[in-house]
Motif scaffolding. Structure first.
Motif, PDB file in Angstrom:
ATOM      1  N   ALA B 321      12.337  34.824 -42.414  1.00  0.00           N
ATOM      2  CA  ALA B 321      12.262  34.165 -43.726  1.00  0.00           C
ATOM      3  C   ALA B 321      10.910  34.430 -44.381  1.00  0.00           C
ATOM      4  O   ALA B 321      10.838  34.743 -45.573  1.00  0.00           O
ATOM      5  N   LYS B 322       9.840  34.322 -43.584  1.00  0.00           N
ATOM      6  CA  LYS B 322       8.488  34.510 -44.160  1.00  0.00           C
ATOM      7  C   LYS B 322       8.270  35.962 -44.582  1.00  0.00           C
ATOM      8  O   LYS B 322       7.379  36.252 -45.371  1.00  0.00           O
ATOM      9  N   ASN B 323       9.065  36.876 -44.044  1.00  0.00           N
ATOM     10  CA  ASN B 323       8.962  38.273 -44.440  1.00  0.00           C
ATOM     11  C   ASN B 323       9.945  38.628 -45.561  1.00  0.00           C
ATOM     12  O   ASN B 323      10.140  39.795 -45.871  1.00  0.00           O
ATOM     13  N   GLY B 324      10.599  37.602 -46.105  1.00  0.00           N
ATOM     14  CA  GLY B 324      11.441  37.850 -47.274  1.00  0.00           C
ATOM     15  C   GLY B 324      12.862  38.273 -46.973  1.00  0.00           C
ATOM     16  O   GLY B 324      13.548  38.805 -47.848  1.00  0.00           O
ATOM     17  N   VAL B 325      13.312  38.039 -45.746  1.00  0.00           N
ATOM     18  CA  VAL B 325      14.702  38.373 -45.405  1.00  0.00           C
ATOM     19  C   VAL B 325      15.567  37.122 -45.621  1.00  0.00           C
ATOM     20  O   VAL B 325      15.222  36.047 -45.124  1.00  0.00           O
ATOM     21  N   VAL B 326      16.660  37.269 -46.365  1.00  0.00           N
ATOM     22  CA  VAL B 326      17.582  36.128 -46.527  1.00  0.00           C
ATOM     23  C   VAL B 326      18.205  35.840 -45.164  1.00  0.00           C
ATOM     24  O   VAL B 326      18.886  36.687 -44.595  1.00  0.00           O
ATOM     25  N   THR B 327      17.929  34.663 -44.640  1.00  0.00           N
ATOM     26  CA  THR B 327      18.273  34.368 -43.254  1.00  0.00           C
ATOM     27  C   THR B 327      19.150  33.127 -43.165  1.00  0.00           C
ATOM     28  O   THR B 327      18.888  32.121 -43.830  1.00  0.00           O
ATOM     29  N   SER B 328      20.188  33.222 -42.348  1.00  0.00           N
ATOM     30  CA  SER B 328      21.004  32.037 -42.080  1.00  0.00           C
ATOM     31  C   SER B 328      21.008  31.765 -40.590  1.00  0.00           C
ATOM     32  O   SER B 328      20.647  32.637 -39.795  1.00  0.00           O
ATOM     33  N   ILE B 329      21.435  30.562 -40.239  1.00  0.00           N
ATOM     34  CA  ILE B 329      21.598  30.216 -38.827  1.00  0.00           C
ATOM     35  C   ILE B 329      23.082  29.981 -38.584  1.00  0.00           C
ATOM     36  O   ILE B 329      23.728  29.226 -39.320  1.00  0.00           O
ATOM     37  N   ASN B 330      23.614  30.668 -37.591  1.00  0.00           N
ATOM     38  CA  ASN B 330      25.059  30.586 -37.347  1.00  0.00           C
ATOM     39  C   ASN B 330      25.348  30.002 -35.976  1.00  0.00           C
ATOM     40  O   ASN B 330      24.438  29.672 -35.214  1.00  0.00           O
ATOM     41  N   SER B 331      26.631  29.917 -35.660  1.00  0.00           N
ATOM     42  CA  SER B 331      26.987  29.286 -34.379  1.00  0.00           C
ATOM     43  C   SER B 331      27.568  30.276 -33.369  1.00  0.00           C
ATOM     44  O   SER B 331      27.176  30.278 -32.215  1.00  0.00           O
ATOM     45  N   ASP B 332      28.536  31.084 -33.771  1.00  0.00           N
ATOM     46  CA  ASP B 332      29.269  31.941 -32.840  1.00  0.00           C
ATOM     47  C   ASP B 332      29.875  31.120 -31.713  1.00  0.00           C
ATOM     48  O   ASP B 332      30.155  31.625 -30.639  1.00  0.00           O
ATOM     49  N   SER B 333      30.072  29.840 -31.936  1.00  0.00           N
ATOM     50  CA  SER B 333      30.469  28.953 -30.843  1.00  0.00           C
ATOM     51  C   SER B 333      31.128  27.708 -31.400  1.00  0.00           C
ATOM     52  O   SER B 333      30.641  27.117 -32.362  1.00  0.00           O
ATOM     53  N   PRO B 334      32.253  27.299 -30.777  1.00  0.00           N
ATOM     54  CA  PRO B 334      32.890  26.058 -31.218  1.00  0.00           C
ATOM     55  C   PRO B 334      32.051  24.828 -30.865  1.00  0.00           C
ATOM     56  O   PRO B 334      32.389  23.721 -31.245  1.00  0.00           O
ATOM     57  N   GLU B 335      30.966  25.037 -30.132  1.00  0.00           N
ATOM     58  CA  GLU B 335      30.078  23.925 -29.802  1.00  0.00           C
ATOM     59  C   GLU B 335      28.953  23.848 -30.825  1.00  0.00           C
ATOM     60  O   GLU B 335      28.763  22.830 -31.470  1.00  0.00           O
TER      61      GLU B 335
END
Lengths: 430, 461, 581
Positions: B321-335
Motif C-alpha cells: 500500500a505504501k508503495n502505491g499498489v492497490v491492495t486488498s485482503i482476501n480469505s481463500d478460506s471459508p474460515e
C-alpha cells in the motif's frame, strides 16, 4: 546510578548496527508509570521490578533500586506473557516439506517420544510468535492414539532445556466415533462399532501398562526381575500411575461424554484438549471437574446445522458452565494469533476478563505452574510484555518483552523484511 | 454464421438472461457511517430504495412503508468484498490439464452452501469465487453476491461484473502437472513457457477468426463462396478474450521472480490488467507492481505452510500500500472470510495503517480489482445497497456483525438467526455429521487445491 | 413374417447347438417358447383401464400377432385364442420406463489411468495417456455409440422390470458425460433386434466426470459440451455445403462424435440429461439456453425448486421413481424436564428431525407438486430399486399424486414424450399388445402382477407373499453355505467366495475375492425373510472402506446390491455351491 533509558536505547541500537544482530539480555529492570494488568489482583498504576528473572516487586509507590534500568512505561500497559495451550511451534517449520516435520512419529502408540527432544530453538517461527506477546506454548506431538509427550516451552533460549517451562504431559487422541471426513463412508452404526473396538483396544493397552507398572515397581522393591525393555509401556505406566498427566484430544460431543466416563472410571487426572463441541456437554465437563484447553476459536462450525458463531462462543459457554478453560491456537506459524482468538472468545460471550485469564492464569493453573506463570505477582517469573493498550486489539503495539527476566528484542524475520523493503533500495532504478 | 462468431458477446449475456434478483427498501438510522470514500459520518442515516443507496444524511425522513433499522451506537460500513474465495461452488479445480481457460466456476454455483450464510454473518456481501490453483491457466471465476435463500444458482451472480480468470504460478501447477502427471510445467521456467505458448496460440486463433469474419462479411454470401470456419476452440476463444482485455487475470502467485515473469509476459502480449493473488513476496517487488499498474490481493498473515511462502511477512499489505499498489485482503478460506474485518485490522498492528486504509482493503480495493468499484465498495449515493452493520468499530476485536444487507434486503440479522440455517436438507439424515473444523492456514490453504487429489490419485481406485 | 420366423429358426438352431455342447439340459424349460401353439390371446371378464381415468368393466381384450385387435364388452372370442379368464382382475396398458438402463449391462471401465498405480503423494513416472487429452472412450464422450449394440436380451434387469408391469423402456447406454444414443425397446424378445421399437431415439448426457482425465468435473463438462455443440454446428454446415458443391472446397473431416449431434441440432432428437439435483437441472437448462437443443430433464428428485424454470422454458421432465429411505422420526417429544444447554439442544434436535421429515415429504410430494402445476411428466427409472417400486408408488400417492396422474406418468405421458403414442400407452385396438394384469387396482394394498403381455407374448406370474419381514411364518430361507458371488463394480468386477455359517439368528461368515486380499470376516449377518444382509470392511491403505451387502435369496441363488458408501451401489449376484458342513 540510574541509567537513562534513552542513552540505553542509543547504546543498544549502536551495538545493534555494529553486530547486526539483536540479542536478548538479562538484567534488572524497573518498568515505571505503567498500567499493570496483574490478572489475579486487578489493575495497578505503578511500577514493576525485575531481578534475576523474577518479579521482585510491583505496586503504586514502590522505590526503584539504583541498580535497575528504568524503562518509562507512561501510557503503556504490562501484561503477563500469554500462554498458548496447544501448538506445534518448534516441531514444524514449513508445512508442505515433510523433512521439516517433527510432530508426527510413525506408529499409533509412541508415548515414549518426546516433543522437547525435537524442538528447534532457532525456528524462524519462534520470534514471529513472541513478538505478539505469546511467551509460552505447549508444543505437542500429533498423530496416533498415543503420539508422545508434549512440553510447555518458553519462546526463548538456545537449547530445549533452556526453553523448558516445567510441564510435560502424555498426549492421547481419544478414539472417535465421528466421521473422518468426506471420504469416510461408514454408517453411523459402523462408526459406533469401530468406536467400541477402539475403546476395547485402548482399555486392553491400559491394562497392560498397569501390569507393566506393577512389575516394574516389584522389580524396584526387589521382588521381581527387571521387566523386558519396553519404553512404550514404561511411558504409559507413568500415566497409569499418575506420574505424568494426560492431555486427551477429544472433540465431538458423544466422544467427549465417553472420554469423561473413561477418565472418571480410571480415576485419572486429565486435561481435555480441542473440545470443539464442549458447549454441548459443558455441564458434564464441569461436573467431572476436567479442565479444558480449547481452540482455535477462529474456525468453522463442526456441523452444517450449527449456528455460525458456535466456535467463537464455545470457550465462553464452557466457562459459564463452570469449566476451567484455557485457549490454544492449535497452530504452528500463526500461534501469534492467540490474542485474537482470545479476543473473539471475549466478544462472543466470554467477556474480556475471562478471555484474558484463559490465556494467562488458567493455563498456568491447569499445568500446575500458578506459582511461576500466568499473572503479575511478586515472586513469579518475569515473563511479561509491555504494550500500548489491550493486547487483544489488533491496533495495539507491543513495546517490550521479557521472558524469565530476559529482555527479548522485538525482532523477527518478518519485521526485518519490513524494515528492508518498505522503502527498497534500489527502487525502480536498474 | 453470426451466431457462432458472437460467442464472446453471448457469454457475457448469460447473466442478464437469468431471473431478476429481488431488491429492497430500508432506512438505517443514526449510525456511524464509514463511507470509505467520504470519511466517517457520525449520527447519520442511510436510505435505501430499490436496492440502491438513495441518500446519506442526518435526520432523513422515513418514506412510507420503508422499514427502519436503528443503528444508534453502531457502525455502518460497505458490505465486505472477498476477492478470493471458493465458497458456493460444486467444483473448484479441473486439474487434469495445465491449461483449462474454458472452464468456468460460474457453471457450478451452489447457492445451498452454508458457507455463504456464514460469510454473511461476517459482513461479507460479495465473493470473487475462483477456480483453484492446480493449473497454470485455470478456469474462469465468478463474482457472486451473497443472496442467501434464493434457490436459483443464477441469482447468486453479480450481473454485469467483468469476467475474470484464474492463473497460478509456482508450486501448485508444478506439483500437479510436472510431478504428478509428468507433463510440463515442472519448473517456473516451464510455467513461463506455457503462458507464452498459450497466448501465442490464442493470438493466432483470434487472427484466423478475424480473417474469416472479414471474409464472410464482405461481398455477397452465396453457396459457391462457402469457406469452412477455422476450427472452433473454446479454450483459445477464452484466452483470446484475455488478450483483448475482456477477461481480467487474477493470478495465484507467491515468489517475487514469478510475479515479475508474469508481468513481462503480459507486457509482451499487451495485457494490461492483472491482479496478483496471495502474492506473499509482492512486498519485494512493490515498485515494479506499482509501475505496471498491477494490483495485489493478499493474506493478512498466512505463511510457512509451504516453501514458497517461507520468506513472507505480515507487513506485506502495508509495504504494498505504501508503495502505491492497490491492495486488498482476501480469505481463500471459508474460515477467514467470516472475519475479514479482523484480517484487515491486522494491518493496524503490522505497519500501522490508518483505519480507512485498512477498511479500504476489504471494500473499495477489492471492488477495484474485480472491476465493480462503480457499483459497490463504498457508501455513496447511487451505489448498490450492500451494507454491513457492526456493534463496534469493525476493526476492533470486540466488533460483532449485527446485520448484513444485500441489494437492500436484510440477509443476516443477528437477532433473527436460528441455529440451523441450511436450505438443503438431507431427507435421510436428521442431524448433520460432525466434521473437522477448518482453521489456520495449513488446513485452509488447501482450498485452492480442492478436489485435486481426488481427481488425480484417488477416485475410482 | 418370413424374416421373423427365419430368425426364430436360426435361434432354435443356435440353442440346439448350445444344448448339444453343454452337459445339462437347458433346453427343456424353453420348450413352450419354441413352439407357440397360438399367437392369439383372449382376456375375458377383465376390468380394463384403457387409459388413465377410463375403465371398461368385465370386458374382453383380444390380442393377435402382437397387436390389440379388439377391446370391449361384447367381443367374440376367436376359436384359435388362448383364453385367459381374468374375472375380477385389472388390466392396464403396459408401463413405460421413460429412461433407464434396462437390458444394458454395466461396462468395464478402462484401467490405464495416468496414475492407476499412484498414490496420494504423487507418482514420479510419466503417464501412459495424457490426462489433458484422453481418447474419447476414456473421456466418456461417446455420443456416436448406440445403445442397441449393447442391449442384452438375457440381462436380468429385463425380467425384473417386466414382472413389475413394465413392457417398454427408453434405454440409454451406461457411461459418463455422453454415453451414446438411446432406443425404445419392448421388454421381451429373444434377440436385441426383435425388441427394438425405435433406434436413435435421443442423446443421453450426464454431469459425470471422467476418471482422472479431462473432463473430470462439472465445470469441464459444461465447457466441453458447449465446445462440442458449436463444433458440431460448424461441421454440419460444412458438410451440407460440401454435399451441395464439393468442387474446390476443403473436405470436411469425418468426426463421428460431432456427427452424432446433427439430429439434435436438427431438433430430431432431444438430449435426455440426467439431472438428479436441482443444481444439475439448472446447469442443463443453462446449456439449453446457450445452445438451443431440445432438452428433457431426467431423474429429478425435487423438481419443486424448478417449477418456474420448467414452465418458462417449456421443458419435458422425467421424475425419479426412487425415494429416500424413510428413517425419520414420526413423533418428536422434547423432554421439558431438561434444562440449560440440554434443553436447548433437545429443542434444536427436535427442530432438525422436523426439517428432515419435511425434506422427506418434499421428495415424496414431488410428483404431486409437478402434477398440480399442470406439467405433464413421466417416470425415469435409472436409480430405482425394483423391489421398492410399489411401495414408492404408494408413498407418492399418499403424498397427493392421483391414480390418474400416476398412471399417465407410467403410460400415456412417456408414450407421448417418446413419440410412440400411436403404438403404446393405452389399451386400444391397433396398438401394440403391451399390458399388465393385476389382481387388484394398482394402488390397492397387496396389488400384484398376474400377467404381463409384451408384444403379444404372455408372461404369467404367481401371486407370492412378500417374504421379507414375514418372520417365522412359512419355510425359513436358509443363508448358510458356500456361495460364489459376482459383484459388477465398474472397472473392478469382483468374483469370489462367500461362506456363511451358523443358524438363523446367529449367522457369521467370511468373504474372499479371487483378486486376493485374503478372507475377511463379515459382520451384522441378518436374514429378514429371504433378504440377507451383512457388512464388512476393506482396509484401503490407511483408509477403511465399509461395504454393505443386501441380497434376496431364491433357492440357491441370490441377487441384490453391494453398497460401498458414497462410491455407490453395484449389482451383486451369487450361486450356492456348497451346503453347510
Amino acid at each position: 546510578m540510574k541509567i537513562n533509558i534513552f542513552i540505553l536505547i542509543l547504546l543498544f541500537s549502536l551495538s545493534l548496527s555494529a553486530q547486526e544482530v539483536a540479542k536478548s539480555r538479562s538484567g534488572n529492570f524497573a518498568l515505571t508509570n505503567a498500567t499493570i494488568e496483574t490478572v489475579t489482583q486487578g489493575q495497578i498504576q505503578g511500577s514493576l521490578l525485575i531481578r534475576k528473572g523474577k518479579i521482585v516487586d510491583l505496586g503504586e509507590n514502590i522505590a526503584i533500586p539504583d541498580d535497575m534500568e528504568v524503562i518509562d512505561c507512561k501510557g503503556l500497559s504490562i501484561y503477563p506473557g500469554m500462554i498458548d495451550g496447544g501448538t506445534q511451534v518448534g516441531l514444524s517449520e514449513v508445512g508442505s516439506i515433510d523433512l521439516t516435520q517433527d510432530a508426527n512419529e510413525l506408529g499409533d502408540i509412541t508415548p515414549h517420544v518426546k516433543a522437547l527432544t525435537a524442538v528447534n530453538p532457532n525456528s524462524v517461527i519462534i520470534p514471529v510468535t513472541r513478538t505478539n506477546g505469546v511467551t509460552t506454548v505447549i508444543t505437542s506431538p500429533t498423530g496416533g492414539l498415543f503420539p508422545g509427550t508434549a512440553a510447555l516451552i518458553n519462546l526463548h533460549g538456545y537449547t530445549p532445556a533452556q526453553m523448558y517451562a516445567g510441564f510435560e504431559a502424555l498426549v492421547m487422541n481419544f478414539p472417535s466415533a465421528r466421521s473422518r471426513g468426506r471420504r469416510d463412508n461408514r454408517s453411523e452404526e459402523d462408526r459406533k462399532k469401530d468406536m467400541d473396538k477402539a475403546l476395547k483396544k485402548l482399555n486392553d493397552l491400559w491394562d497392560e501398562a498397569e501390569l507393566y507398572g506393577k512389575i516394574a515397581q516389584a522389580h524396584l522393591d526387589g521382588k521381581a526381575a527387571s521387566p523386558t525393555f519396553n519404553p512404550e509401556m514404561a511411558a504409559l505406566a507413568a500415566a497409569v500411575q499418575g506420574k505424568i498427566p494426560l492431555m486427551i484430544e477429544v472433540n465431538e460431543s458423544k466422544d467427549i461424554e465417553l472420554a469423561i466416563k473413561w477418565v472418571t472410571d480410571k480415576g485419572l487426572k486429565a486435561i481435555f484438549t480441542g473440545v470443539a463441541e464442549g458447549w454441548r456437554v459443558a455441564d458434564q465437563l464441569a461436573a467431572a471437574n476436567i479442565p479444558v484447553v480449547t481452540g482455535p476459536v477462529l474456525r468453522t462450525p463442526n456441523r452444517d446445522s450449527d449456528r455460525y458463531d458456535r466456535p467463537y462462543a464455545n470457550a465462553g459457554l464452557m466457562a459459564q458452565a463452570g469449566v476451567k478453560v484455557a485457549l490454544r491456537t492449535n497452530e504452528t506459524e500463526n500461534a501469534r494469533n492467540l490474542p485474537f482468538n482470545a479476543g473473539f472468545a471475549a466478544a462472543y460471550g466470554m467477556g474480556r476478563e475471562a478471555a484474558l485469564r484463559a490465556v494467562t492464569i488458567n493455563p498456568a493453573e491447569i499445568f500446575g505452574l500458578s506459582e511461576q506463570l500466568g499473572s503479575l505477582e511478586k515472586g513469579k517469573n518475569a515473563t511479561l510484555f509491555v504494550c500500548t493498550g489491550d493486547p487483544f486489539e489488533p491496533a495495539t503495539q507491543i513495546k517490550y518483552l521479557f521472558i524469565d527476566g530476559y529482555m527479548v528484542p522485538l525482532d523477527s524475520r518478518q519485521i526485518r523484511l519490513y524494515n528492508e523493503f518498505l522503502e527498497r533500495e534500489p527502487g525502480l532504478k536498474e | 454464421m453470426k451466431k457462432y462468431i458472437s460467442f464472446l458477446i453471448y457469454i457475457c449475456l448469460i447473466g442478464s438472461m437469468l431471473a431478476q434478483v429481488p431488491t429492497g427498501d430500508l432506512l438505517i438510522k443514526n449510525g456511524t457511517v464509514l463511507t470509505i470514500t467520504q470519511g466517517d459520518l457520525q449520527n447519520t442515516d442511510v436510505l435505501i430504495r430499490d436496492g440502491k443507496i438513495a441518500q446519506i444524511g442526518k435526520n432523513l425522513k422515513t418514506p412510507e412503508g420503508v422499514r427502519e433499522v436503528d443503528a444508534t451506537g453502531m457502525y455502518v460500513m460497505p458490505g465486505i468484498i472477498d476477492a478470493h474465495s471458493h465458497i458456493g461452488i460444486s467444483a473448484t479445480n479441473e486439474s487434469t490439464s495445465p491449461v483449462t481457460a474454458e472452464v468456468w466456476v460460474g457453471d457450478a454455483l451452489d447457492p445451498y452452501d452454508i458457507a455463504i450464510y456464514r460469510a454473511l454473518a461476517g459482513g461479507v456481501t460479495t465473493s470473487h469465487v475462483m477456480h483453484g490453483s492446480a493449473n497454470a491457466i485455470g478456469g474462469q471465476c465468478e463474482t457472486i453476491k451473497h443472496r442467501w435463500g434464493l434457490m436459483d444458482p443464477g441469482q447468486m451472480r453479480m450481473e454485469g461484473a467483468p469476467r475474470t480468470i484464474k492463473f497460478a504460478l509456482g508450486e501448485n501447477p508444478m506439483r500437479v502437472h510436472g510431478i504428478g502427471n509428468g507433463v510440463q510445467p515442472r519448473t517456473r521456467m516451464g510455467v513461463e513457457a506455457l503462458f507464452r505458448r498459450a497466448f501465442a496460440e490464442a493470438k493466432a486463433y483470434d487472427e484466423a477468426w478475424q480473417k474469416y469474419r472479414t471474409s464472410q462479411s464482405g461481398g455477397s454470401k452465396t453457396k459457391a463462396e462457402f469457406t469452412p470456419a477455422p476450427a472452433y476452440n473454446i479454450r483459445l476463444e477464452t484466452l483470446a478474450g484475455i488478450l483483448r482485455g475482456k477477461i481480467l487475470i487474477h493470478c495465484h502467485s507467491y515468489r517475487a521472480d514469478e510475479i515479475l515473469m508474469l508481468m513481462d509476459v503480459c507486457k509482451d502480449f499487451g495485457v494490461q490488467k492483472i491482479c496478483f493473488q496471495h502474492v506473499n513476496e509482492g512486498f519485494k517487488v512493490a515498485p515494479e507492481l506499482a509501475a505496471f499498474g498491477a494490483t495485489a490481493s493478499v493474506f493478512s498473515d498466512w505463511w510457512a505452510y509451504k516453501f514458497e511462502v517461507y520468506y513472507s511477512t505480515a507487513y506485506n499489505a502495508t509495504i504494498l500500500a505504501k508503495n502505491g499498489v492497490v491492495t486488498s485482503i482476501n480469505s481463500d478460506s471459508p474460515e477467514l472470510n467470516r472475519h475479514l474485518y479482523h484480517e484487515a485490522a491486522k494491518t493496524r498492528r503490522y505497519g500501522q495503517l490508518s483505519e480507512n486504509e485498512a477498511l479500504a482493503m476489504i471494500t473499495l480495493n477489492p471492488a477495484i480489482q474485480l472491476g465493480i468499484d462503480k457499483r459497490v465498495g463504498s457508501l455513496e449515493k447511487g451505489k448498490e445497497a450492500d451494507i454491513a452493520i457492526f456493534s463496534a468499530h469493525p476493526l476492533s476485536i470486540y466488533a460483532v456483525p449485527q446485520m448484513t444487507i444485500v441489494d437492500g434486503i436484510v440477509r443476516f440479522d443477528v437477532k433473527k438467526d436460528p441455529s440451523d440455517m441450511r436450505v438443503d436438507i438431507n431427507p435421510e439424515e436428521a442431524i448433520p455429521a460432525f466434521q473437522e473444523s477448518i482453521g489456520g492456514s495449513r488446513q485452509s490453504h488447501e482450498a485452492c487445491m480442492e478436489g485435486v487429489l481426488e481427481q488425480l490419485f484417488l477416485l475410482g481406485n | 413374417m418370413l424374416t421373423k420366423s427365419l430368425s426364430r429358426i436360426l435361434l432354435v438352431a443356435t440353442l440346439v447347438s448350445l444344448w448339444l455342447s453343454m452337459p445339462g439340459g437347458i433346453f427343456a424349460q424353453n420348450a413352450a417358447e419354441l413352439a407357440p401353439v397360438t399367437r392369439v390371446l383372449a382376456f375375458t371378464q377383465v376390468n380394463v383401464i384403457t387409459a388413465p381415468g377410463q375403465m371398461i368393466e368385465k370386458a374382453t381384450v383380444i390380442v393377435r400377432d402382437g397387436l390389440i385387435t379388439n377391446v370391449g364388452k361384447d367381443v367374440p372370442i376367436p376359436a384359435d385364442a388362448r383364453v385367459i379368464e381374468a374375472d375380477s382382475l385389472f388390466m392396464y396398458a403396459g408401463f413405460i420406463e421413460a429412461l433407464s438402463h434396462t437390458g444394458v449391462p454395466k461396462e468395464k471401465e478402462e484401467q490405464n489411468g495416468s496414475n492407476a498405480q499412484g498414490n496420494a503423494r504423487g507418482p514420479q513416472r510419466g503417464p501412459s495417456i495424457n490426462p489433458a487429452n484422453p481418447p474419447n472412450e476414456r473421456a466418456g464422450i461417446q455420443p456416436d455409440r448406440a445403445v442397441k449394440d449393447m442391449l442384452d436380451p438375457e440381462d436380468k434387469s429385463i425380467e425384473e422390470m417386466r414382472q413389475l408391469g413394465f413392457t417398454a423402456a427408453h434405454i440409454v447406454p451406461q457411461g459418463r458425460m455422453l454415453p451414446g444414443s438411446g432406443a425404445i425397446i419392448l421388454l421381451g424378445g429373444e434377440a436385441a433386434n426383435d425388441m427394438l421399437l425405435k433406434d436413435q431415439s435421443a442423446q443421453y448426457a450426464q454431469f459425470a466426470g471422467a476418471n482422472r482425465v479431462y473432463p473430470a468435473t462439472v465445470i469441464a463438462i459444461m465447457a466441453k459440451f458447449r465446445e462440442l455443440y458449436r463444433q458440431a454446428e460448424l461441421a454440419r454446415q460444412h458438410e451440407a455445403a460440401y454435399a451441395a458443391r464439393p468442387a474446390g472446397m476443403q473436405r470436411p473431416n469425418y468426426d463421428p462424435v460431432l456427427r452424432a449431434f446433427f439430429p439434435v441440432i436438427n431438433k430430431q432428437q432431444a438430449i435426455f440429461f440426467h439431472t438428479e439435483s436441482s443444481l444439475d437441472a439448472y446447469r442443463a437448462i443453462t446449456l439449453q439456453k446457450d445452445l438451443g437443443f431440445p432438452l428433457v430433464l431426467v431423474e429429478l428428485k425435487t423438481a419443486q425448486d424448478l417449477l418456474p424454470a420448467i414452465q418458462k422454458h417449456a421443458l419435458s421432465v422425467c421424475l425419479t421413481l426412487d425415494l429416500p429411505k424413510d428413517n425419520s422420526k414420526k413423533e418428536i417429544v422434547v423432554d421439558e424436564k431438561l434444562e440449560g444447554t440440554a434443553l436447548i439442544l433437545a429443542k434444536e434436535n427436535a427442530e432438525m428431525y422436523k426439517r428432515q421429515a419435511e425434506a422427506l415429504k418434499k421428495h415424496e410430494g414431488q410428483a404431486a407438486a409437478v402434477a398440480a402445476a399442470g406439467i405433464p411428466f413421466s417416470f425415469s427409472t435409472l436409480d430405482m430399486k425394483s423391489r421398492d417400486f410399489s411401495a414408492n408408488l404408494q408413498r407418492m400417492h399418499k403424498a397427493g399424486l392421483s391414480e390418474k396422474d400416476l398412471l399417465a406418468a407410467l403410460t400415456t405421458n412417456p408414450a407421448k414424450l417418446l413419440g410412440v403414442d400411436a403404438m403404446l400407452g393405452t389399451i386400444e385396438k391397433g396398438k401394440i399388445a403391451n399390458m399388465v394384469v393385476m389382481n387388484k387396482k394398482l394402488l390397492e394394498e397387496k396389488a400384484q402382477v398376474r400377467y404381463v403381455v409384451v408384444d403379444g407374448k404372455l408372461y404369467e406370474y404367481d401371486i407370492k407373499e412378500r417374504k421379507k419381514g414375514s418372520g417365522g411364518s412359512g419355510e425359513a430361507v436358509k443363508a448358510a453355505g458356500t456361495w460364489s458371488y459376482f459383484a459388477n463394480i465398474p472397472g473392478r468386477e469382483t468374483e469370489g467366495t462367500l461362506i456363511i455359517t451358523g443358524e438363523p439368528g446367529n449367522y457369521s461368515g467370511t468373504i474372499s475375492s479371487t483378486q486376493g486380499g485374503g478372507s475377511l470376516d463379515i459382520e451384522n449377518v441378518v436374514m429378514d425373510g429371504n433378504v440377507l444382509s451383512f457388512s464388512y470392511s476393506i482396509d484401503g491403505g490407511g483408509q477403511t472402506f465399509n461395504i454393505t451387502v443386501e441380497v434376496e435369496i431364491e433357492g440357491d441363488s441370490f441377487e441384490g446390491e453391494l453398497t460401498a458408501g458414497q462410491f455407490g451401489s453395484f449389482p451383486m449376484e451369487g450361486e450356492r455351491t456348497g451346503k453347510p458342513d
